[in-house]
Design a protein around this motif. Structure first.
Motif, PDB file in Angstrom:
ATOM      1  N   PRO A 131       6.458 -74.160   7.248  1.00  0.00           N
ATOM      2  CA  PRO A 131       5.744 -74.354   5.978  1.00  0.00           C
ATOM      3  C   PRO A 131       5.289 -75.795   5.808  1.00  0.00           C
ATOM      4  CG  PRO A 131       7.831 -73.201   5.658  1.00  0.00           C
ATOM      5  CD  PRO A 131       7.825 -73.714   7.064  1.00  0.00           C
ATOM      6  N   ASP A 132       4.190 -75.964   5.069  1.00  0.00           N
ATOM      7  CA  ASP A 132       3.692 -77.296   4.781  1.00  0.00           C
ATOM      8  C   ASP A 132       4.669 -78.029   3.864  1.00  0.00           C
ATOM      9  OD1 ASP A 132       1.468 -76.748   6.255  1.00  0.00           O
ATOM     10  OD2 ASP A 132       0.282 -76.059   4.532  1.00  0.00           O
ATOM     11  N   GLY A 133       4.683 -79.340   3.990  1.00  0.00           N
ATOM     12  CA  GLY A 133       5.496 -80.151   3.096  1.00  0.00           C
ATOM     13  C   GLY A 133       6.891 -80.421   3.591  1.00  0.00           C
ATOM     14  N   ILE A 134       7.265 -79.820   4.748  1.00  0.00           N
ATOM     15  CA  ILE A 134       8.595 -80.079   5.289  1.00  0.00           C
ATOM     16  C   ILE A 134       8.471 -81.179   6.328  1.00  0.00           C
ATOM     17  CG2 ILE A 134      10.506 -79.131   6.630  1.00  0.00           C
ATOM     18  CD1 ILE A 134      10.029 -76.489   5.361  1.00  0.00           C
ATOM     19  N   GLU A 135       9.146 -82.279   6.111  1.00  0.00           N
ATOM     20  CA  GLU A 135       9.070 -83.415   7.001  1.00  0.00           C
ATOM     21  C   GLU A 135      10.275 -83.434   7.926  1.00  0.00           C
ATOM     22  OE1 GLU A 135       8.802 -86.807   4.530  1.00  0.00           O
ATOM     23  OE2 GLU A 135       6.846 -86.281   3.685  1.00  0.00           O
ATOM     24  N   ASP A 136      10.163 -84.251   8.985  1.00  0.00           N
ATOM     25  CA  ASP A 136      11.289 -84.406   9.892  1.00  0.00           C
ATOM     26  C   ASP A 136      12.470 -85.008   9.150  1.00  0.00           C
ATOM     27  OD1 ASP A 136       9.955 -83.411  12.036  1.00  0.00           O
ATOM     28  OD2 ASP A 136       9.209 -85.359  12.715  1.00  0.00           O
ATOM     29  N   VAL A 137      13.652 -84.687   9.633  1.00  0.00           N
ATOM     30  CA  VAL A 137      14.865 -85.229   9.016  1.00  0.00           C
ATOM     31  C   VAL A 137      14.875 -86.734   9.199  1.00  0.00           C
ATOM     32  CG1 VAL A 137      17.378 -85.211   9.091  1.00  0.00           C
ATOM     33  CG2 VAL A 137      16.088 -83.102   9.487  1.00  0.00           C
ATOM     34  N   ALA A 138      15.100 -87.433   8.118  1.00  0.00           N
ATOM     35  CA  ALA A 138      15.142 -88.890   8.199  1.00  0.00           C
ATOM     36  C   ALA A 138      16.354 -89.322   9.005  1.00  0.00           C
ATOM     37  CB  ALA A 138      15.208 -89.500   6.796  1.00  0.00           C
ATOM     38  N   GLU A 139      16.167 -90.365   9.822  1.00  0.00           N
ATOM     39  CA  GLU A 139      17.254 -90.796  10.677  1.00  0.00           C
ATOM     40  C   GLU A 139      18.376 -91.455   9.888  1.00  0.00           C
ATOM     41  OE1 GLU A 139      15.812 -93.093  13.891  1.00  0.00           O
ATOM     42  OE2 GLU A 139      14.748 -91.422  14.816  1.00  0.00           O
ATOM     43  N   ASP A 140      18.088 -91.880   8.630  1.00  0.00           N
ATOM     44  CA  ASP A 140      19.144 -92.475   7.814  1.00  0.00           C
ATOM     45  C   ASP A 140      19.748 -91.470   6.838  1.00  0.00           C
ATOM     46  OD1 ASP A 140      16.958 -92.132   6.254  1.00  0.00           O
ATOM     47  OD2 ASP A 140      16.925 -94.147   5.385  1.00  0.00           O
ATOM     48  N   PRO A 144      22.801 -85.883   8.639  1.00  0.00           N
ATOM     49  CA  PRO A 144      21.676 -85.355   9.417  1.00  0.00           C
ATOM     50  C   PRO A 144      22.087 -84.150  10.248  1.00  0.00           C
ATOM     51  CG  PRO A 144      22.593 -87.275  10.479  1.00  0.00           C
ATOM     52  CD  PRO A 144      23.324 -87.124   9.180  1.00  0.00           C
ATOM     53  N   MET A 145      21.095 -83.330  10.577  1.00  0.00           N
ATOM     54  CA  MET A 145      21.300 -82.220  11.487  1.00  0.00           C
ATOM     55  C   MET A 145      21.054 -82.746  12.894  1.00  0.00           C
ATOM     56  SD  MET A 145      22.177 -79.558   9.770  1.00  0.00           S
ATOM     57  CE  MET A 145      21.824 -78.234  10.908  1.00  0.00           C
ATOM     58  N   VAL A 146      22.108 -82.840  13.693  1.00  0.00           N
ATOM     59  CA  VAL A 146      21.975 -83.427  15.017  1.00  0.00           C
ATOM     60  C   VAL A 146      21.790 -82.329  16.050  1.00  0.00           C
ATOM     61  CG1 VAL A 146      23.331 -85.453  14.416  1.00  0.00           C
ATOM     62  CG2 VAL A 146      24.486 -83.437  15.341  1.00  0.00           C
ATOM     63  N   HIS A 147      21.117 -82.673  17.135  1.00  0.00           N
ATOM     64  CA  HIS A 147      20.860 -81.739  18.223  1.00  0.00           C
ATOM     65  C   HIS A 147      21.311 -82.391  19.517  1.00  0.00           C
ATOM     66  CE1 HIS A 147      18.357 -79.490  15.386  1.00  0.00           C
ATOM     67  NE2 HIS A 147      17.861 -80.657  15.041  1.00  0.00           N
ATOM     68  N   ASP A 148      22.141 -81.687  20.278  1.00  0.00           N
ATOM     69  CA  ASP A 148      22.621 -82.233  21.543  1.00  0.00           C
ATOM     70  C   ASP A 148      21.461 -82.441  22.503  1.00  0.00           C
ATOM     71  OD1 ASP A 148      25.423 -82.434  21.093  1.00  0.00           O
ATOM     72  OD2 ASP A 148      25.541 -80.259  21.130  1.00  0.00           O
ATOM     73  N   VAL A 149      21.573 -83.470  23.297  1.00  0.00           N
ATOM     74  CA  VAL A 149      20.528 -83.868  24.223  1.00  0.00           C
ATOM     75  C   VAL A 149      20.889 -83.403  25.616  1.00  0.00           C
ATOM     76  CG1 VAL A 149      19.410 -85.867  25.289  1.00  0.00           C
ATOM     77  CG2 VAL A 149      19.828 -85.845  22.844  1.00  0.00           C
ATOM     78  N   GLY A 150      19.902 -82.937  26.361  1.00  0.00           N
ATOM     79  CA  GLY A 150      20.117 -82.504  27.730  1.00  0.00           C
ATOM     80  C   GLY A 150      20.037 -83.664  28.708  1.00  0.00           C
ATOM     81  N   VAL A 151      20.381 -83.375  29.953  1.00  0.00           N
ATOM     82  CA  VAL A 151      20.423 -84.419  30.970  1.00  0.00           C
ATOM     83  C   VAL A 151      19.034 -84.988  31.247  1.00  0.00           C
ATOM     84  CG1 VAL A 151      20.186 -82.773  32.875  1.00  0.00           C
ATOM     85  CG2 VAL A 151      21.284 -84.970  33.287  1.00  0.00           C
ATOM     86  N   TYR A 152      17.991 -84.179  31.100  1.00  0.00           N
ATOM     87  CA  TYR A 152      16.643 -84.677  31.362  1.00  0.00           C
ATOM     88  C   TYR A 152      16.234 -85.734  30.340  1.00  0.00           C
ATOM     89  CZ  TYR A 152      16.310 -80.795  34.633  1.00  0.00           C
ATOM     90  OH  TYR A 152      16.538 -79.930  35.670  1.00  0.00           O
ATOM     91  N   ASP A 153      16.646 -85.555  29.090  1.00  0.00           N
ATOM     92  CA  ASP A 153      16.342 -86.563  28.076  1.00  0.00           C
ATOM     93  C   ASP A 153      17.086 -87.863  28.365  1.00  0.00           C
ATOM     94  OD1 ASP A 153      14.640 -84.964  26.356  1.00  0.00           O
ATOM     95  OD2 ASP A 153      16.427 -83.820  25.894  1.00  0.00           O
ATOM     96  N   LEU A 154      18.323 -87.741  28.851  1.00  0.00           N
ATOM     97  CA  LEU A 154      19.081 -88.935  29.200  1.00  0.00           C
ATOM     98  C   LEU A 154      18.436 -89.683  30.364  1.00  0.00           C
ATOM     99  CD1 LEU A 154      22.853 -87.911  28.923  1.00  0.00           C
ATOM    100  CD2 LEU A 154      21.729 -89.809  27.779  1.00  0.00           C
ATOM    101  N   VAL A 155      18.023 -88.942  31.379  1.00  0.00           N
ATOM    102  CA  VAL A 155      17.377 -89.573  32.536  1.00  0.00           C
ATOM    103  C   VAL A 155      16.070 -90.242  32.117  1.00  0.00           C
ATOM    104  CG1 VAL A 155      16.293 -89.111  34.773  1.00  0.00           C
ATOM    105  CG2 VAL A 155      18.469 -88.026  34.193  1.00  0.00           C
ATOM    106  N   LYS A 156      15.344 -89.598  31.215  1.00  0.00           N
ATOM    107  CA  LYS A 156      14.097 -90.194  30.725  1.00  0.00           C
ATOM    108  C   LYS A 156      14.374 -91.515  30.009  1.00  0.00           C
ATOM    109  CE  LYS A 156      10.207 -89.309  27.612  1.00  0.00           C
ATOM    110  NZ  LYS A 156       9.628 -88.380  26.610  1.00  0.00           N
ATOM    111  N   ASN A 234      15.884 -85.694  15.378  1.00  0.00           N
ATOM    112  CA  ASN A 234      14.700 -84.833  15.336  1.00  0.00           C
ATOM    113  C   ASN A 234      14.118 -84.797  16.729  1.00  0.00           C
ATOM    114  OD1 ASN A 234      12.834 -87.217  15.506  1.00  0.00           O
ATOM    115  ND2 ASN A 234      13.683 -87.612  13.479  1.00  0.00           N
ATOM    116  N   GLN A 235      13.260 -83.808  16.941  1.00  0.00           N
ATOM    117  CA  GLN A 235      12.717 -83.596  18.279  1.00  0.00           C
ATOM    118  C   GLN A 235      11.955 -84.827  18.754  1.00  0.00           C
ATOM    119  OE1 GLN A 235      10.126 -80.232  18.574  1.00  0.00           O
ATOM    120  NE2 GLN A 235      10.445 -79.988  20.769  1.00  0.00           N
ATOM    121  N   LYS A 236      12.235 -85.232  19.992  1.00  0.00           N
ATOM    122  CA  LYS A 236      11.596 -86.381  20.623  1.00  0.00           C
ATOM    123  C   LYS A 236      11.895 -87.678  19.872  1.00  0.00           C
ATOM    124  CE  LYS A 236       7.820 -83.672  22.620  1.00  0.00           C
ATOM    125  NZ  LYS A 236       6.358 -83.520  22.756  1.00  0.00           N
ATOM    126  N   GLY A 237      12.990 -87.712  19.128  1.00  0.00           N
ATOM    127  CA  GLY A 237      13.351 -88.916  18.393  1.00  0.00           C
ATOM    128  C   GLY A 237      14.292 -89.790  19.195  1.00  0.00           C
TER     129      GLY A 237
END
Length: 263
Positions: A131-140, A144-156, A234-237
């Motif tokens: 829906p419109d009007g929903i922004e990414d979760v602020a890092e502060d 926050p809703m956290v998402h575990d990171v995979g090994v590829y993100d770590l290598v990047k 948030n994604q790609k954050g």
């Protein structure tokens, strides 16, 4: 003598019926009958004709179709019995068609409801959009809703840090002043009393390439020991190290055995 052709008013597509009630409802509508006053003789005859067509096309007749055929013939035979005289003071007989009518009405309700749902747009039924009007979760955000990171993100993230660090001369070979054990202790000290620490803050300003690799190995070791998680808000954050409760409270300062193994 020419045979009288079958009237075109009764034509069915064998593949279009999901079950006996679907076929019966089709016959009732086709013959424009009142569903509360079904002509059992006509409906039973046409139903049996449908089963004969299935046999002619070498189609397997499902058992529920045969059960319904027996039910229709039973109701038809009961309809042929003489009715009792209501003046004799006996209770009114229950219409033999009542149960069948109730089943047809219930089936029609579900069928009509399914057709209405099928008419709705696919969007918001099988496919959902943000829906419109929903922004990414602020890092502060305090929670926050956290998402575990995979090994590829770590290598990047490691590759980005290595690209920023100056490459040493090819001929220079030197032992790093920082050991993995020291890197582990540095990370534990940095994570103590912290909710989370950004991945970049785990390194000194303008780190050397060997330090980047050693601290990265230390991060992997802490993740392996379940003493921290690498997450994104948030994604790609930004990547963050999210310490375990024991590390956050300062209960883990050294890793016995692990420290020694990396000396």
């Amino acid at each position: 003598m020419l045979e009288t052709p079958t009237p075109a008013a009764y034509q069915v597509h064998l593949e279009s019926f999901d079950g006996p009630l679907d076929l019966l409802l089709h016959l009732v509508h086709k013959n424009e009958m009142d569903i509360y006053d079904i002509s059992m003789a006509q409906i039973t005859r046409q139903y049996l004709e449908y089963l004969d067509q299935m046999k002619e096309h070498n189609l397997d007749i499902a058992s529920e179709f045969l059960v319904m055929a027996a039910t229709l013939m039973h109701i038809k035979s009961r309809m042929l019995l003489p009715r009792r005289d209501p003046d004799e003071g006996e209770e009114d007989e229950i219409d033999p068609r009542a149960e069948l009518v109730q089943r047809l009405l219930e089936y029609r309700r579900y069928k009509d409801g399914a057709e209405q749902l099928e008419g709705y747009p696919q969007l918001n039924r099988d496919v959902f959009v943000r829906p419109d009007g929903i922004e990414d979760v602020a890092e502060d955000d305090p929670e926050p809703m956290v998402h575990d990171v995979g090994v590829y993100d770590l290598v990047k993230a490691l590759r980005e840090l290595l690209e920023e660090a100056p490459a040493p001369p090819v001929h220079a070979v030197s032992k790093s002043a920082l050991t993995v054990a020291q890197g582990l202790r540095r990370l534990l000290a940095r994570l103590r009393h912290k909710e989370m620490v950004s991945f970049r803050d785990c390194f000194a300003p303008s780190p050397q390439r060997d330090e980047i690799v050693i601290i990265f190995i230390a991060v992997l070791e802490l993740v392996k020991l379940q003493l921290c998680r690498v997450v994104q808000l948030n994604q790609k954050g930004t990547l963050y190290l999210y310490p375990a409760e024991s590390v956050r409270r300062g209960e883990v300062e050294r890793l016995e055995g692990v420290d020694h193994g990396y000396q």
